[in-house]
Every structure is written in structure tokens, then in C-alpha cells.
Design a protein around this motif. Sequence first.
Motif, PDB file in Angstrom:
ATOM      1  N   ASP A 134       0.824  -1.226   0.000  1.00 54.54           N
ATOM      2  CA  ASP A 134       0.000   0.000   0.000  1.00 54.54           C
ATOM      3  C   ASP A 134       0.854   1.270   0.000  1.00 54.54           C
ATOM      4  O   ASP A 134       0.462   2.291  -0.556  1.00 54.54           O
ATOM      5  N   THR A 135       2.019   1.178   0.631  1.00 55.77           N
ATOM      6  CA  THR A 135       2.822   2.394   0.777  1.00 55.77           C
ATOM      7  C   THR A 135       3.342   2.916  -0.569  1.00 55.77           C
ATOM      8  O   THR A 135       3.708   4.075  -0.678  1.00 55.77           O
ATOM      9  N   PHE A 136       3.369   2.028  -1.571  1.00 58.93           N
ATOM     10  CA  PHE A 136       3.850   2.450  -2.895  1.00 58.93           C
ATOM     11  C   PHE A 136       2.722   3.004  -3.753  1.00 58.93           C
ATOM     12  O   PHE A 136       2.951   3.402  -4.889  1.00 58.93           O
ATOM     13  N   TYR A 140       0.119  10.866  -1.805  1.00 60.41           N
ATOM     14  CA  TYR A 140      -0.600  11.757  -0.885  1.00 60.41           C
ATOM     15  C   TYR A 140       0.182  11.935   0.423  1.00 60.41           C
ATOM     16  O   TYR A 140       0.129  12.980   1.058  1.00 60.41           O
ATOM     17  N   HIS A 141       0.931  10.871   0.816  1.00 58.43           N
ATOM     18  CA  HIS A 141       1.602  10.893   2.124  1.00 58.43           C
ATOM     19  C   HIS A 141       3.013  11.489   2.064  1.00 58.43           C
ATOM     20  O   HIS A 141       3.674  11.611   3.087  1.00 58.43           O
ATOM     21  N   PHE A 142       3.496  11.830   0.873  1.00 55.42           N
ATOM     22  CA  PHE A 142       4.904  12.234   0.751  1.00 55.42           C
ATOM     23  C   PHE A 142       5.274  13.412   1.663  1.00 55.42           C
ATOM     24  O   PHE A 142       6.289  13.365   2.351  1.00 55.42           O
ATOM     25  N   ALA A 143       4.473  14.464   1.631  1.00 52.96           N
ATOM     26  CA  ALA A 143       4.868  15.673   2.372  1.00 52.96           C
ATOM     27  C   ALA A 143       4.889  15.444   3.880  1.00 52.96           C
ATOM     28  O   ALA A 143       5.885  15.754   4.540  1.00 52.96           O
ATOM     29  N   LEU A 145       4.764  12.398   5.710  1.00 54.22           N
ATOM     30  CA  LEU A 145       5.507  11.237   6.240  1.00 54.22           C
ATOM     31  C   LEU A 145       6.975  11.244   5.830  1.00 54.22           C
ATOM     32  O   LEU A 145       7.838  10.776   6.555  1.00 54.22           O
ATOM     33  N   HIS A 146       7.271  11.772   4.639  1.00 57.69           N
ATOM     34  CA  HIS A 146       8.655  11.692   4.131  1.00 57.69           C
ATOM     35  C   HIS A 146       9.330  13.070   4.104  1.00 57.69           C
ATOM     36  O   HIS A 146      10.180  13.329   3.253  1.00 57.69           O
ATOM     37  N   ARG A 147       8.934  13.914   5.075  1.00 57.03           N
ATOM     38  CA  ARG A 147       9.442  15.292   5.098  1.00 57.03           C
ATOM     39  C   ARG A 147      10.968  15.339   4.995  1.00 57.03           C
ATOM     40  O   ARG A 147      11.535  16.164   4.282  1.00 57.03           O
ATOM     41  N   GLU A 263      10.059   4.651   7.543  1.00 56.26           N
ATOM     42  CA  GLU A 263       8.921   5.589   7.543  1.00 56.26           C
ATOM     43  C   GLU A 263       7.635   4.883   7.095  1.00 56.26           C
ATOM     44  O   GLU A 263       6.660   4.814   7.831  1.00 56.26           O
ATOM     45  N   ASP A 264       7.635   4.338   5.855  1.00 54.43           N
ATOM     46  CA  ASP A 264       6.405   3.719   5.339  1.00 54.43           C
ATOM     47  C   ASP A 264       5.989   2.494   6.149  1.00 54.43           C
ATOM     48  O   ASP A 264       4.877   2.403   6.654  1.00 54.43           O
ATOM     49  N   ILE A 265       6.892   1.503   6.216  1.00 53.37           N
ATOM     50  CA  ILE A 265       6.495   0.246   6.860  1.00 53.37           C
ATOM     51  C   ILE A 265       6.289   0.458   8.361  1.00 53.37           C
ATOM     52  O   ILE A 265       5.394  -0.142   8.966  1.00 53.37           O
TER      53      ILE A 265
HETATM   54 FE   LIG Z   1       6.091   6.259   1.130  1.00 53.39          FE
END
Ligand SMILES: [Fe+2]
Length: 308
Positions: A134-136, A140-143, A145-147, A263-265
Motif C-alpha cells: 500500500d505504501t507504494f 498523498y503521504h509524501f509531504a 511522512l517523508h518530510r 517511515e512507510d512500513i
Molecule cells: Fe512512502
Amino acid sequence: MLLVRGDDGAARAFVNQCRHRGAPVVKGCGRASGFSCPYHAWRYDRQGDLIVIPDERSFPGIERASHGLVPLPLVERDGMLWVLPDPDGKLDAAVLDAHLSGMEHDLASYRLAGYCHFESRVLERPANWKMPIDTFLEAYHFAPLHRDTVAPIFFANLCLFDAFGLNHREAVIRKSIQTLREQPESDWDFVKHTAISYQLFPNTVFVMQADHVETWRLFPSQDRPDHCLVYFDCYVPEVPTTDKARKYWEANVDLAIRTVDLEDIAMQVDMERGYQAGVMKEVLIGRNEPSLAHFQRAIHRAVTGTSV
Ligand SMILES: [Fe+2]
Ligand code: FES
């Protein structure tokens, strides 16, 4: 599974179990002229044929010719080996095309036959096998979660989605694409300015990362719905021969692991705990998450045989 290239140049796949009593015939990888089972030394050649049975008199009526390693259906195409882990299953070019549903043209365009393996990692994580996938499936989550990792590189909340049967392709866009404005359209190279994820249904994500390839393969583990094994592999276009090249690819692997695992997992593991509590009855998928919706529909179709 045992994969080997024979003297005739053909790649073959076999069940990695000795025909005597089922011991694994090989572990790891490398070069070999044949395979000697570590248990009682039955020996097979690279075509999988059984060539030596020590103390053969003790196996009357057992013909070597019919006791080679058990072959698995395999298709080699465009630098990739596709194997069906079922000796009785059918896999040929037509079956593979039907499964890829048009995606094979993209995969062929990357000329993967020239790539080489750079690094692999295996992770075990307490989340359902579908959750790391799902994380791939959305940007939408980039900003949020992956700041501190990939948010500065990519446009957040922007993706290009196409379905290929049960599979799909999602391109997320690097901010570097803006430099193309100054260049003639004939020089534009879309691959260089994107990361293109191909979800090969059900459990593999193949990512063309502009100048290298990552694959993420997910499997349930411990016979539990809330545990999975994550196989990460990184492939690069040529064997790195300098320290500078090695450091460059190591930095890419490091960024992939920091982003996806830490971050994702990590987020998926926290979410899994919530799902296991069973309090919340439903979640929502937005129109900006089309790949996620497609994956859920594909699972539904594969499990029930009906569409939603
Ligand atoms: Fe991600
Ligand atoms: S199990 Fe392989 S030789 Fe006995």
C-alpha cells in the motif's frame, strides 16, 4: 527454488529438494558445475539430471533418468526470469502476456538484460503482507511522512495511474521535471524525472527509479495475517567499478530503506495494531489514491472472482 543457467545458455528453475529424501540441494548463490546434495551426496548436473547415486546398489529399480530435480515452469524475457512455483502449472509466453496485460512493453523498454544485482535485504515486520505494498500506491503521504527523506525530491499528492488487468503502473513525479521547460520536447525523458512503480499482482512492486531498479516482494510469514517478510532487491545498469559508483548506489539503497522501512512500513506496523484491535469498521480511499483502490479491487476480484 533453484535457478541455474545451463551449458546451453538456457535458464532453468527447479524445486530445491533432493530426490532422495528432500534435503535442500543448494543454499545461497554463485557458480557451480553441478550440485551435490550435502546430506548423502546425490549429484545433479546443471540441467537438473541426476548423475550420481552413492551406493547405487541400495536403490534397486530407481532409475537416475527419471529422478532429476523437479523442474518448474520458467519464461526468460527481456532480462527477467518469470517462474511459476508449481511443477504442474502452465507458464509460457502467452500465459505471461495474459497476466501482464500490456505491461510487458514497458518492462521490455528498460533493457533489463544489461542490469546487474547490487544489494538485497530481507526484513520481517509485524504487518499484513499487503500493507507494505500500500505504501507504494499513493503520493498523498509524501509531504507529511517523508518530510526528511524523499519529500524534497518529488511532487506530493501527484501521480499518473494506469491499470493493466490486475496489475497497475503509477508514476510519481520528480521536481526535476520542471527543468524540461527549457528543453525542446524532442529531448524530454520521462523516466529520468519520475519513479515508476509497477505492481505485479499480487505481491511484487517493481520500481524504475530513473537510473536503477528496486523490487519489493512481500510474503506472509509465520502463518500469521499480521506478519510479513519483505524482500528488497536493488539492480543497477552496470557493475560498479569505482568507489564513487559504489557509494552512489549505496546511498540510493540507504535512502530506499530509510524511506520505505523506517517511515512507510513503520507506519503500516502501527496501523496493523489498530486494525487488529478491530474497533474501526472501515477506512477511506480518496480519488487521489487510484492505485490503492485498484489494488483493493484486484484482491477482491482474485479472491471472489467478482468485480467491485
Ligand atoms: Fe512512502
Ligand atoms: S537427501 Fe539428498 S542425498 Fe540424501
